[in-house]
Design a protein around this motif. Structure first.
Motif, PDB file in Angstrom:
ATOM      1  N   UNK A 145       0.827  -1.211   0.000  1.00 41.92           N
ATOM      2  CA  UNK A 145       0.000   0.000   0.000  1.00 41.92           C
ATOM      3  C   UNK A 145       0.859   1.258   0.000  1.00 41.92           C
ATOM      4  N   UNK A 146       1.909   1.238   0.819  1.00 39.86           N
ATOM      5  CA  UNK A 146       2.711   2.441   1.020  1.00 39.86           C
ATOM      6  C   UNK A 146       3.996   2.478   0.202  1.00 39.86           C
ATOM      7  N   UNK A 147       4.180   1.483  -0.700  1.00 40.81           N
ATOM      8  CA  UNK A 147       5.389   1.411  -1.538  1.00 40.81           C
ATOM      9  C   UNK A 147       6.640   1.583  -0.682  1.00 40.81           C
ATOM     10  N   UNK A 148       6.758   0.716   0.300  1.00 38.77           N
ATOM     11  CA  UNK A 148       7.786   0.859   1.331  1.00 38.77           C
ATOM     12  C   UNK A 148       9.180   0.586   0.772  1.00 38.77           C
ATOM     13  N   UNK A 149      10.127   1.452   1.175  1.00 42.13           N
ATOM     14  CA  UNK A 149      11.529   1.296   0.794  1.00 42.13           C
ATOM     15  C   UNK A 149      12.368   0.696   1.915  1.00 42.13           C
ATOM     16  N   UNK A 150      11.999   0.995   3.174  1.00 38.96           N
ATOM     17  CA  UNK A 150      12.778   0.568   4.338  1.00 38.96           C
ATOM     18  C   UNK A 150      11.823   0.104   5.426  1.00 38.96           C
ATOM     19  N   UNK A 151      12.150  -1.022   6.069  1.00 40.31           N
ATOM     20  CA  UNK A 151      11.426  -1.463   7.259  1.00 40.31           C
ATOM     21  C   UNK A 151      12.237  -1.048   8.481  1.00 40.31           C
ATOM     22  N   UNK A 152      11.567  -0.398   9.430  1.00 42.30           N
ATOM     23  CA  UNK A 152      12.223   0.082  10.654  1.00 42.30           C
ATOM     24  C   UNK A 152      11.568  -0.600  11.845  1.00 42.30           C
ATOM     25  N   UNK A 153      12.330  -1.451  12.534  1.00 41.99           N
ATOM     26  CA  UNK A 153      11.788  -2.273  13.623  1.00 41.99           C
ATOM     27  C   UNK A 153      12.122  -1.682  14.987  1.00 41.99           C
ATOM     28  N   UNK A 154      11.160  -1.708  15.890  1.00 40.62           N
ATOM     29  CA  UNK A 154      11.330  -1.214  17.253  1.00 40.62           C
ATOM     30  C   UNK A 154      10.832  -2.287  18.229  1.00 40.62           C
ATOM     31  N   UNK A 155      11.657  -2.640  19.191  1.00 43.27           N
ATOM     32  CA  UNK A 155      11.208  -3.392  20.377  1.00 43.27           C
ATOM     33  C   UNK A 155      10.834  -4.855  20.115  1.00 43.27           C
ATOM     34  N   UNK A 156      11.349  -5.679  21.024  1.00 47.53           N
ATOM     35  CA  UNK A 156      10.888  -7.047  21.202  1.00 47.53           C
ATOM     36  C   UNK A 156      10.687  -7.882  19.963  1.00 47.53           C
ATOM     37  N   UNK A 157       9.531  -8.510  19.900  1.00 45.68           N
ATOM     38  CA  UNK A 157       9.222  -9.478  18.851  1.00 45.68           C
ATOM     39  C   UNK A 157       9.188  -8.811  17.487  1.00 45.68           C
ATOM     40  N   UNK A 209      15.885  13.903  11.464  1.00 43.59           N
ATOM     41  CA  UNK A 209      16.925  14.113  10.456  1.00 43.59           C
ATOM     42  C   UNK A 209      18.032  13.061  10.560  1.00 43.59           C
ATOM     43  N   UNK A 210      18.370  12.670  11.775  1.00 48.01           N
ATOM     44  CA  UNK A 210      19.364  11.607  11.939  1.00 48.01           C
ATOM     45  C   UNK A 210      18.864  10.299  11.316  1.00 48.01           C
ATOM     46  N   UNK A 211      17.586   9.992  11.543  1.00 48.31           N
ATOM     47  CA  UNK A 211      17.044   8.774  10.926  1.00 48.31           C
ATOM     48  C   UNK A 211      16.974   8.913   9.407  1.00 48.31           C
ATOM     49  N   UNK A 212      16.621  10.107   8.925  1.00 47.11           N
ATOM     50  CA  UNK A 212      16.566  10.312   7.477  1.00 47.11           C
ATOM     51  C   UNK A 212      17.925  10.058   6.839  1.00 47.11           C
ATOM     52  N   UNK A 213      18.984  10.505   7.517  1.00 45.34           N
ATOM     53  CA  UNK A 213      20.335  10.250   6.990  1.00 45.34           C
ATOM     54  C   UNK A 213      20.658   8.760   7.023  1.00 45.34           C
ATOM     55  N   UNK A 214      20.181   8.063   8.084  1.00 43.93           N
ATOM     56  CA  UNK A 214      20.424   6.620   8.156  1.00 43.93           C
ATOM     57  C   UNK A 214      19.712   5.892   7.019  1.00 43.93           C
ATOM     58  N   UNK A 215      18.444   6.278   6.738  1.00 43.68           N
ATOM     59  CA  UNK A 215      17.713   5.660   5.627  1.00 43.68           C
ATOM     60  C   UNK A 215      18.419   5.945   4.303  1.00 43.68           C
ATOM     61  N   UNK A 216      18.827   7.199   4.117  1.00 46.27           N
ATOM     62  CA  UNK A 216      19.486   7.601   2.880  1.00 46.27           C
ATOM     63  C   UNK A 216      20.776   6.811   2.649  1.00 46.27           C
ATOM     64  N   UNK A 217      21.591   6.721   3.716  1.00 49.34           N
ATOM     65  CA  UNK A 217      22.838   5.990   3.582  1.00 49.34           C
ATOM     66  C   UNK A 217      22.639   4.513   3.337  1.00 49.34           C
ATOM     67  N   UNK A 218      21.629   3.932   3.973  1.00 48.60           N
ATOM     68  CA  UNK A 218      21.326   2.515   3.791  1.00 48.60           C
ATOM     69  C   UNK A 218      20.900   2.230   2.353  1.00 48.60           C
ATOM     70  N   UNK A 219      20.010   3.058   1.824  1.00 47.59           N
ATOM     71  CA  UNK A 219      19.543   2.845   0.451  1.00 47.59           C
ATOM     72  C   UNK A 219      20.676   3.057  -0.558  1.00 47.59           C
ATOM     73  N   UNK A 220      21.550   4.034  -0.281  1.00 49.97           N
ATOM     74  CA  UNK A 220      22.674   4.262  -1.180  1.00 49.97           C
ATOM     75  C   UNK A 220      23.604   3.048  -1.209  1.00 49.97           C
ATOM     76  N   UNK A 221      23.778   2.414  -0.041  1.00 48.87           N
ATOM     77  CA  UNK A 221      24.652   1.241   0.044  1.00 48.87           C
ATOM     78  C   UNK A 221      24.035   0.013  -0.627  1.00 48.87           C
ATOM     79  N   UNK A 222      22.706   0.048  -0.805  1.00 47.59           N
ATOM     80  CA  UNK A 222      22.021  -1.109  -1.385  1.00 47.59           C
ATOM     81  C   UNK A 222      21.865  -0.998  -2.891  1.00 47.59           C
ATOM     82  N   UNK A 223      22.390   0.058  -3.482  1.00 42.59           N
ATOM     83  CA  UNK A 223      22.272   0.216  -4.941  1.00 42.59           C
ATOM     84  C   UNK A 223      22.926  -0.938  -5.682  1.00 42.59           C
TER      85      UNK A 223
END
Length: 387
Positions: free
Chosen positions: A107-119, A373-387
């Protein structure tokens, strides 16, 4: 692992094929009871970031009715900021959860999954593998707070296509040691728009006002706050205590209040979805937990002019400095806390100076836009590394 809150953060340069549009991020979390960590996710979702844009969606691995106030706030944030795309509730079942994640990603054309906490960390890893999506993992608690199965499952996190973050230095250090890989420090954010400097000066000359905001469980040791109140009263200092929260220790704490003879000075308010009024009312925020992962309530107290009184917990070492912006003792010592409070009550200029230092630190370090903004940079860097 360190993050200098006073250093200006540059805008993210378009360095990956996704930079032409907003990066779509799906946040996964589980909610068993009202949680400051989940509130912080909503703060990130609704932050109006500069630089690289992100659009967010949230999937909770629980029944939404457990955290109705959160969903109300999320929907309100969606209308105001346009950052919230969709809220999907899933039952605590691996198959339905994975189907829910797949549906949310489509639905949201997701580029990155961000997981928080536990299971959510484990199921998010599986979903990222099946859907071939990069993964960001945020640790909100220290290693010992996760069950052994989750800890060992996280050993299987991929070295590539995965970024690890933690909300405090203590959390980062423990997970780095366990996983033998870097964990970046990105603290939880706090909305501070309504936390003004005027909150810092006491407007009353009445009793000293203490507040506790906590789940009422054994690990929180709320009985120390009751004994502190008793010590202040016995020392001739008029004082009141408000306890916000509920939990299995509630009845025992009320019985202890009766035994100590301080019932008329204590108010049990139960769970409150908004604690800002209680923090504005209070002079001191008492923290006596055996353990905290980050303690959002303490950060909010500092922002609203309630001076933190605590013992030396690893989780608060990033922001609480004894004698500078908080009262921090080596151990939970009722007598020492009582003595320090009485001293501050006799020196209002020092008290105001410490509250101002706390207020300023929160504004510099925990603003949602800054953290987003810190998370935005993390997403940006991660996607750049996955090219």
């Amino acid at each position: 692992m360190s993050m200098d809150s006073k250093t200006a953060i540059p805008k993210c340069a378009p360095s990956n094929p996704f930079a032409e549009r907003a990066i779509s991020v799906l946040h996964l979390c589980n909610v068993y009871f009202p949680s400051g960590s989940v509130e912080s996710i909503v703060d990130i979702i609704t932050a109006r970031t500069s630089g690289l844009g992100c659009k967010h969606s949230l999937l909770s691995l629980e029944k939404p009715s457990i955290h109705a106030p959160l969903w109300n706030r999320v929907q309100h944030g969606r209308e105001l900021a346009g950052r919230f795309q969709r809220c999907i509730g899933s039952r605590y079942n691996p198959f339905s959860v994975l189907l829910g994640i797949r549906k949310a990603c489509a639905i949201n054309e997701v580029d990155v999954i961000h997981c928080h906490m536990g299971w959510a960390l484990v199921v998010g890893r599986i979903a990222a593998l099946l859907l071939r999506l990069p993964l960001v993992v945020t640790f909100h608690n220290e290693l010992g707070r996760y069950n052994p199965g989750v800890r060992w499952a996280l050993k299987l996190l991929p070295q590539k296509r995965c970024v690890l973050t933690g909300v405090s230095s203590a959390v980062c250090q423990q997970w780095e040691s366990w996983l033998r890989r870097p964990v970046e420090l990105i603290p939880n954010p706090l909305k501070i728009d309504s936390c003004t400097k005027s909150n810092l000066k006491r407007e009353h000359n009445g009793p000293v006002r203490l507040v506790v905001v906590s789940r009422l469980t054994a690990i929180k040791r709320v009985d120390f706050s009751l004994r502190l109140l008793k010590a202040l009263i016995d020392a001739g200092t008029a004082a009141e205590l408000v306890i916000v929260g509920d939990g299995p220790e509630g009845s025992a704490l009320q019985n202890l209040t009766e035994d100590l003879g301080i019932s008329k000075h204590v108010s049990f308010l139960g769970f409150q979805s908004d604690v800002s009024g209680c923090l504005d009312w209070s002079d001191y925020f008492v923290l006596s937990s055996l353990y905290e992962g980050f303690c959002m309530a303490a950060i909010e107290a500092m922002a609203r002019g309630s001076l933190l009184v605590a013992h030396r917990l690893p989780a608060i070492s990033d922001y609480a400095q004894d004698g500078v912006n908080a009262v921090v003792t080596e151990e939970c010592s009722v007598s020492e806390w009582c003595s320090r409070i009485k001293s501050l009550e006799q020196d209002r200029s020092q008290l105001f100076g410490m509250k101002y230092a706390a207020w300023r630190l929160v504004r510099e370090k925990f603003a949602p836009d800054l953290v987003a903004q810190h998370y935005a940079r993390a997403y940006d860097g991660l996607l750049a590394a996955c090219k």
